[in-house]
Every structure is written in structure tokens, then in C-alpha cells.
Design a protein around this motif. Structure first.
Motif, PDB file in Angstrom:
ATOM      1  N   MET A   1     104.553  45.552  42.367  1.00 28.50           N
ATOM      2  CA  MET A   1     104.861  45.484  43.795  1.00 28.50           C
ATOM      3  C   MET A   1     105.972  46.467  44.123  1.00 28.50           C
ATOM      4  O   MET A   1     106.945  46.569  43.394  1.00 28.50           O
ATOM      5  CB  MET A   1     105.292  44.059  44.171  1.00 28.50           C
ATOM      6  CG  MET A   1     105.558  43.836  45.646  1.00 28.50           C
ATOM      7  SD  MET A   1     106.292  42.193  45.922  1.00 28.50           S
ATOM      8  CE  MET A   1     105.082  41.138  45.168  1.00 28.50           C
ATOM      9  N   SER A   2     105.865  47.170  45.217  1.00 28.36           N
ATOM     10  CA  SER A   2     106.882  48.146  45.589  1.00 28.36           C
ATOM     11  C   SER A   2     107.813  47.561  46.635  1.00 28.36           C
ATOM     12  O   SER A   2     107.434  46.698  47.413  1.00 28.36           O
ATOM     13  CB  SER A   2     106.220  49.414  46.138  1.00 28.36           C
ATOM     14  OG  SER A   2     105.478  49.107  47.295  1.00 28.36           O
ATOM     15  N   ASN A   3     109.035  48.036  46.650  1.00 28.73           N
ATOM     16  CA  ASN A   3     110.008  47.595  47.641  1.00 28.73           C
ATOM     17  C   ASN A   3     109.775  48.333  48.956  1.00 28.73           C
ATOM     18  O   ASN A   3     110.062  49.514  49.062  1.00 28.73           O
ATOM     19  CB  ASN A   3     111.437  47.871  47.148  1.00 28.73           C
ATOM     20  CG  ASN A   3     111.961  46.767  46.257  1.00 28.73           C
ATOM     21  OD1 ASN A   3     111.550  45.630  46.376  1.00 28.73           O
ATOM     22  ND2 ASN A   3     112.868  47.121  45.359  1.00 28.73           N
ATOM     23  N   SER A   4     109.277  47.631  49.953  1.00 26.50           N
ATOM     24  CA  SER A   4     109.023  48.251  51.244  1.00 26.50           C
ATOM     25  C   SER A   4     110.172  48.031  52.212  1.00 26.50           C
ATOM     26  O   SER A   4     110.293  48.723  53.207  1.00 26.50           O
ATOM     27  CB  SER A   4     107.723  47.703  51.843  1.00 26.50           C
ATOM     28  OG  SER A   4     107.785  46.288  51.978  1.00 26.50           O
ATOM     29  N   VAL A   5     111.018  47.046  51.915  1.00 22.16           N
ATOM     30  CA  VAL A   5     112.140  46.718  52.791  1.00 22.16           C
ATOM     31  C   VAL A   5     113.411  46.706  51.954  1.00 22.16           C
ATOM     32  O   VAL A   5     113.414  46.212  50.829  1.00 22.16           O
ATOM     33  CB  VAL A   5     111.936  45.339  53.465  1.00 22.16           C
ATOM     34  CG1 VAL A   5     113.109  45.035  54.375  1.00 22.16           C
ATOM     35  CG2 VAL A   5     110.628  45.307  54.240  1.00 22.16           C
ATOM     36  N   ALA A   6     114.471  47.252  52.502  1.00 23.47           N
ATOM     37  CA  ALA A   6     115.752  47.273  51.796  1.00 23.47           C
ATOM     38  C   ALA A   6     116.475  45.949  52.022  1.00 23.47           C
ATOM     39  O   ALA A   6     116.659  45.522  53.159  1.00 23.47           O
ATOM     40  CB  ALA A   6     116.604  48.439  52.278  1.00 23.47           C
ATOM     41  N   PHE A   7     116.866  45.277  50.934  1.00 27.46           N
ATOM     42  CA  PHE A   7     117.590  44.018  51.017  1.00 27.46           C
ATOM     43  C   PHE A   7     118.987  44.202  50.435  1.00 27.46           C
ATOM     44  O   PHE A   7     119.177  44.961  49.502  1.00 27.46           O
ATOM     45  CB  PHE A   7     116.876  42.929  50.207  1.00 27.46           C
ATOM     46  CG  PHE A   7     115.513  42.544  50.699  1.00 27.46           C
ATOM     47  CD1 PHE A   7     114.381  43.137  50.175  1.00 27.46           C
ATOM     48  CD2 PHE A   7     115.365  41.590  51.685  1.00 27.46           C
ATOM     49  CE1 PHE A   7     113.120  42.786  50.609  1.00 27.46           C
ATOM     50  CE2 PHE A   7     114.110  41.226  52.127  1.00 27.46           C
ATOM     51  CZ  PHE A   7     112.980  41.828  51.587  1.00 27.46           C
ATOM     52  N   SER A   8     119.943  43.476  51.012  1.00 25.34           N
ATOM     53  CA  SER A   8     121.215  43.354  50.316  1.00 25.34           C
ATOM     54  C   SER A   8     120.990  42.376  49.172  1.00 25.34           C
ATOM     55  O   SER A   8     120.196  41.438  49.284  1.00 25.34           O
ATOM     56  CB  SER A   8     122.302  42.844  51.266  1.00 25.34           C
ATOM     57  OG  SER A   8     121.989  41.548  51.745  1.00 25.34           O
ATOM     58  N   ARG A   9     121.658  42.601  48.061  1.00 28.31           N
ATOM     59  CA  ARG A   9     121.408  41.818  46.857  1.00 28.31           C
ATOM     60  C   ARG A   9     122.612  40.963  46.492  1.00 28.31           C
ATOM     61  O   ARG A   9     123.759  41.387  46.611  1.00 28.31           O
ATOM     62  CB  ARG A   9     121.080  42.739  45.689  1.00 28.31           C
ATOM     63  CG  ARG A   9     119.839  43.595  45.902  1.00 28.31           C
ATOM     64  CD  ARG A   9     118.586  42.830  45.592  1.00 28.31           C
ATOM     65  NE  ARG A   9     117.406  43.671  45.650  1.00 28.31           N
ATOM     66  CZ  ARG A   9     116.275  43.408  45.029  1.00 28.31           C
ATOM     67  NH1 ARG A   9     116.169  42.314  44.309  1.00 28.31           N
ATOM     68  NH2 ARG A   9     115.240  44.221  45.147  1.00 28.31           N
ATOM     69  N   ALA A  10     122.320  39.756  46.035  1.00 24.11           N
ATOM     70  CA  ALA A  10     123.339  38.872  45.482  1.00 24.11           C
ATOM     71  C   ALA A  10     123.159  38.879  43.968  1.00 24.11           C
ATOM     72  O   ALA A  10     122.232  38.261  43.445  1.00 24.11           O
ATOM     73  CB  ALA A  10     123.191  37.462  46.037  1.00 24.11           C
ATOM     74  N   LYS A  11     124.014  39.617  43.280  1.00 23.51           N
ATOM     75  CA  LYS A  11     123.890  39.693  41.823  1.00 23.51           C
ATOM     76  C   LYS A  11     124.191  38.335  41.189  1.00 23.51           C
ATOM     77  O   LYS A  11     125.089  37.611  41.625  1.00 23.51           O
ATOM     78  CB  LYS A  11     124.838  40.748  41.265  1.00 23.51           C
ATOM     79  CG  LYS A  11     124.412  42.185  41.563  1.00 23.51           C
ATOM     80  CD  LYS A  11     125.282  43.175  40.821  1.00 23.51           C
ATOM     81  CE  LYS A  11     124.783  44.599  41.022  1.00 23.51           C
ATOM     82  NZ  LYS A  11     125.590  45.584  40.276  1.00 23.51           N
ATOM     83  N   ILE A  12     123.430  38.019  40.142  1.00 24.65           N
ATOM     84  CA  ILE A  12     123.639  36.767  39.428  1.00 24.65           C
ATOM     85  C   ILE A  12     124.891  36.836  38.558  1.00 24.65           C
ATOM     86  O   ILE A  12     125.566  35.838  38.327  1.00 24.65           O
ATOM     87  CB  ILE A  12     122.421  36.434  38.547  1.00 24.65           C
ATOM     88  CG1 ILE A  12     121.138  36.387  39.390  1.00 24.65           C
ATOM     89  CG2 ILE A  12     122.615  35.118  37.814  1.00 24.65           C
ATOM     90  CD1 ILE A  12     121.071  35.261  40.355  1.00 24.65           C
ATOM     91  N   GLY A  22     115.482  43.295  39.609  1.00 23.40           N
ATOM     92  CA  GLY A  22     115.579  44.555  40.339  1.00 23.40           C
ATOM     93  C   GLY A  22     116.909  44.756  41.028  1.00 23.40           C
ATOM     94  O   GLY A  22     116.993  45.488  42.016  1.00 23.40           O
ATOM     95  N   GLY A  23     117.964  44.092  40.531  1.00 24.99           N
ATOM     96  CA  GLY A  23     119.286  44.271  41.117  1.00 24.99           C
ATOM     97  C   GLY A  23     119.925  42.993  41.604  1.00 24.99           C
ATOM     98  O   GLY A  23     121.060  42.989  42.069  1.00 24.99           O
ATOM     99  N   GLY A  24     119.216  41.878  41.506  1.00 27.14           N
ATOM    100  CA  GLY A  24     119.752  40.604  41.969  1.00 27.14           C
ATOM    101  C   GLY A  24     118.814  39.936  42.950  1.00 27.14           C
ATOM    102  O   GLY A  24     117.722  40.431  43.256  1.00 27.14           O
ATOM    103  N   LEU A  25     119.234  38.796  43.471  1.00 31.57           N
ATOM    104  CA  LEU A  25     118.442  38.052  44.444  1.00 31.57           C
ATOM    105  C   LEU A  25     118.692  38.591  45.848  1.00 31.57           C
ATOM    106  O   LEU A  25     119.843  38.861  46.210  1.00 31.57           O
ATOM    107  CB  LEU A  25     118.823  36.567  44.418  1.00 31.57           C
ATOM    108  CG  LEU A  25     118.554  35.803  43.121  1.00 31.57           C
ATOM    109  CD1 LEU A  25     119.213  34.434  43.179  1.00 31.57           C
ATOM    110  CD2 LEU A  25     117.059  35.672  42.867  1.00 31.57           C
ATOM    111  N   PRO A  26     117.632  38.777  46.662  1.00 29.79           N
ATOM    112  CA  PRO A  26     117.861  39.124  48.067  1.00 29.79           C
ATOM    113  C   PRO A  26     118.777  38.090  48.726  1.00 29.79           C
ATOM    114  O   PRO A  26     118.567  36.883  48.583  1.00 29.79           O
ATOM    115  CB  PRO A  26     116.447  39.088  48.661  1.00 29.79           C
ATOM    116  CG  PRO A  26     115.559  39.424  47.510  1.00 29.79           C
ATOM    117  CD  PRO A  26     116.199  38.776  46.309  1.00 29.79           C
ATOM    118  N   SER A  27     119.796  38.559  49.409  1.00 29.55           N
ATOM    119  CA  SER A  27     120.817  37.664  49.962  1.00 29.55           C
ATOM    120  C   SER A  27     120.273  36.839  51.130  1.00 29.55           C
ATOM    121  O   SER A  27     119.313  37.229  51.797  1.00 29.55           O
ATOM    122  CB  SER A  27     122.024  38.479  50.433  1.00 29.55           C
ATOM    123  OG  SER A  27     122.576  39.224  49.374  1.00 29.55           O
ATOM    124  N   GLY A  28     120.917  35.696  51.337  1.00 27.20           N
ATOM    125  CA  GLY A  28     120.603  34.870  52.484  1.00 27.20           C
ATOM    126  C   GLY A  28     119.320  34.087  52.374  1.00 27.20           C
ATOM    127  O   GLY A  28     118.750  33.676  53.394  1.00 27.20           O
TER     128      GLY A  28
END
Length: 342
Positions: A1-12, A22-28
Motif C-alpha cells: 500500500m502506498s502513502n497517499s496522504v501525509a500524516f503526522s506520526r506518533a512514534k512508539i 513506517g515511522g509510527g502511528l498516525p496521530s489523533g
């Protein structure tokens, strides 16, 4: 699956898991972490919250099953400080809620759940966290009494925390049946931790990202261990996903006759198998190639199964190889593997 939307990430805060995600959990968003007792759910949750605190975020641990003293003991075993982490210990309020519920005309479970939700929301509004952990859902499930009320309450929590921009992790075991599937459908992502019992040797632990909506991640089972300092997760290896350019050249062993026999040495990027009965020098030739590579300034990894590290290094010393010296500088790493534990 490709990233089509940019998310801020909450790193674990666990490098291996952040890499898998892929960099952490999408925030919120709302996430579910499932697993049997003893797989490390609480440890993972604390690492997630402490990573937020290190990033300057407010973090809240809402516990119905663990006491504050138990959480502090877990943190102490890993050498962590929980300074800055807000802990809402609902188990301490259980008796008070039970007494209040007995003095009303409503069913006790209705009063208990309503009061619990009210306490949670009041605390959240006072602390204003951006990271929240619920431990555990099995306690909320008992308060709700039936699956429909439980699902509605989880949907209400999901909307409430989304409006506040909170990244929420829900911890859950397998004490329920169909209810697990209900929460999995509500959650934005699901992580499954499991412990595999072996007929011989130590248990094996694995983590699987069951789903993570809208972003790419590395699926499949990934091994992990629980050690002092928290979970250490090892993403499964996908060779095709890690191509590396390198020079096509021969690697000499440092033994002139052997290199001449092989036309200059072994080709870089290939695998070679040394065959022969015990005592003919297979390990010695392999150690010679390792020593020569380290002498050239290359990094070397050696995995030994049949002898101890002490005997391996002593033999290398007697043959004039410099493996021990290169180990001290970090150029050579030798890992002794106990095959009986695999």
C-alpha cells in the motif's frame, strides 16, 4: 500500500516497531493492542507514553486493572522514571462507585459506567493529554454488561478523543468473544502480540500489525523480546526491500595460494558453502576470510553454533588472526548461537 496522504506520526519509541509502522502511528487516532497476559502490552504502552513525554507531550495512563504501584514496579524494572506521566487509577474508585450505585434506582452497572466515563472525561479535560492509554478494555466490558452498550461507549470515546486530537491505545486481552471483532472494526489500527510456547527451549514472542488504515506498513510476524529497557522488536527481513549498490569484485582471503586457486578470491555479494569432514579446516578458512576483511577496514559478523566464543577466539589467536583485536574496536562482531533455543 502506498502513502497517499501525509500524516503526522506518533512514534512508539521502539525503533523496530516504528520501522514496521513506517515511522509510527498516525496521530489523533484510536488503536487496539491485543495479547494474552505476559506478552508485554503494558510495557509497550509505557514506552509509547514515555516517548511522548520526551517529545514534550502530555501523556495519560488510565488504569482499571493495574495499580499505580504495579506500574511503578514495571517502570523500575526497566530503569524508567514515570515523572511527568499522569496516572488515573480507576481501580481505586471502584468501591466508591459501587456504594453510590447501591443508593440509586438504576442498575448498578449503569451507574458505575456512567460515573467512570465522567471521571475519565473530567481528568482528560484537566490534563489535556495528546497520548492516552486505557488498561484494560476487559474492565470496561464488565462495566458495560452487554456488547451493544460496550460498543456504543467505545464509539463515543473514539469521537471524544478524536475531537481533542489524542492518540489513544487500548489494551485488551482475549477474555471476550465476539466483542473483540467489534472493537477491531472501530479501531484505526490493531496490533496483536502473541507468545508461542515451544516443546523445548524458551517461548517465542511475535507481533503482527493486523491493520493500519490508510498507510503502508510491514505486515507478517515480527519477533521481539522483552528485556531491561523495554520491548526490542526485530522486523522480519525482506531482502528485495533493501537493495544496496556494491562493487563487483573479488575478496581475497590473505592466503596467496587459496586466492590463486579461486581466481583472486570469493566474489562479493555471493554465498559460499565449505564442505568437508571434521578437522579439515572449514572454520579456519572462514575465520581467515573474516580476519582479512577486518584488516581491510570492513565490518564482519560471525555466527558460531558448535563452539564457545572463548575457544573460537583462542584458536584464532594461535593462528595469528586478529579477531580479538577487531572485536574490541567493533570491527568484528561474533554472536554465539544456542541452537537448542531455536
Amino acid at each position: 500500500m502506498s502513502n497517499s496522504v501525509a500524516f503526522s506520526r506518533a512514534k512508539i519509541g521502539i525503533p523496530g516497531l516504528d520501522s514496521i509502522l513506517g515511522g509510527g502511528l498516525p496521530s489523533g487516532r484510536f488503536y487496539l493492542v491485543q495479547g494474552d497476559p505476559g506478552v508485554g502490552k503494558t510495557t509497550l504502552a509505557l514506552q509509547f507514553l514515555l516517548e511522548g513525554i520526551r517529545s514534550g507531550e502530555n501523556a495519560l495512563y488510565i488504569t482499571l486493572s493495574e495499580t499505580k504501584e504495579e506500574l511503578l514496579a514495571v517502570a523500575e524494572s526497566h530503569g524508567w522514571s514515570l515523572d511527568g506521566l499522569d496516572i488515573l487509577e480507576l481501580s481505586a474508585l471502584e468501591h466508591q462507585l459501587l456504594v453510590e450505585s447501591q443508593n440509586t434506582l438504576f442498575h448498578p452497572s449503569e451507574v458505575e459506567l456512567t460515573q467512570t466515563v465522567k471521571i475519565v472525561q473530567e481528568h482528560v479535560e484537566r490534563v489535556n493529554p495528546t497520548r492516552v492509554v486505557f488498561d484494560s478494555l476487559s474492565e470496561f466490558r464488565l462495566l458495560a454488561q452487554d456488547s451493544l452498550r460496550y460498543r456504543r461507549q467505545m464509539l463515543s470515546f473514539k469521537q471524544y478523543f478524536a475531537e481533542r486530537g489524542c492518540t489513544v491505545i487500548l489494551l485488551d486481552d482475549y477474555s471476550s468473544g465476539d466483542t473483540e471483532q467489534q472493537i477491531q472494526s472501530i479501531a484505526h489500527g490493531v496490533l496483536w502480540l502473541k507468545k508461542i510456547h515451544s516443546d523445548f527451549g524458551a517461548d517465542r514472542r511475535q507481533i503482527n500489525v493486523v491493520k493500519l488504515r490508510g498507510v503502508s506498513f510491514l505486515d507478517g510476524n515480527h519477533d521481539y523480546i522483552i528485556e531491561t529497557g523495554g520491548l526490542n522488536i526485530f522486523p522480519r527481513i525482506v531482502a528485495s526491500a533493501n537493495p544496496k549498490e556494491f562493487a563487483l569484485e573479488s575478496l581475497p582471503s590473505g592466503i596467496a595460494a587459496l586466492d590463486a586457486l579461486l581466481g583472486g578470491g570469493l566474489d562479493r555479494g555471493t554465498s559460499s558453502l565449505l564442505l568437508g569432514p571434521a578437522g579439515v579446516g572449514k572454520s579456519t578458512i572462514a575465520a581467515q576470510y573474516a580476519s582479512a576483511a577486518a584488516d581491510r577496514g570492513e565490518n564482519v559478523s560471525i555466527f558460531i553454533f558448535d563452539e564457545t566464543l572463548h575457544s573460537y577466539l583462542n584458536r584464532a589467536d594461535k593462528l595469528g588472526m586478529h579477531l580479538r583485536r577487531h572485536m574490541e574496536t567493533g570491527r568484528v562482531r561474533i554472536q554465539s548461537v544456542d541452537a537448542a533455543e531455536l
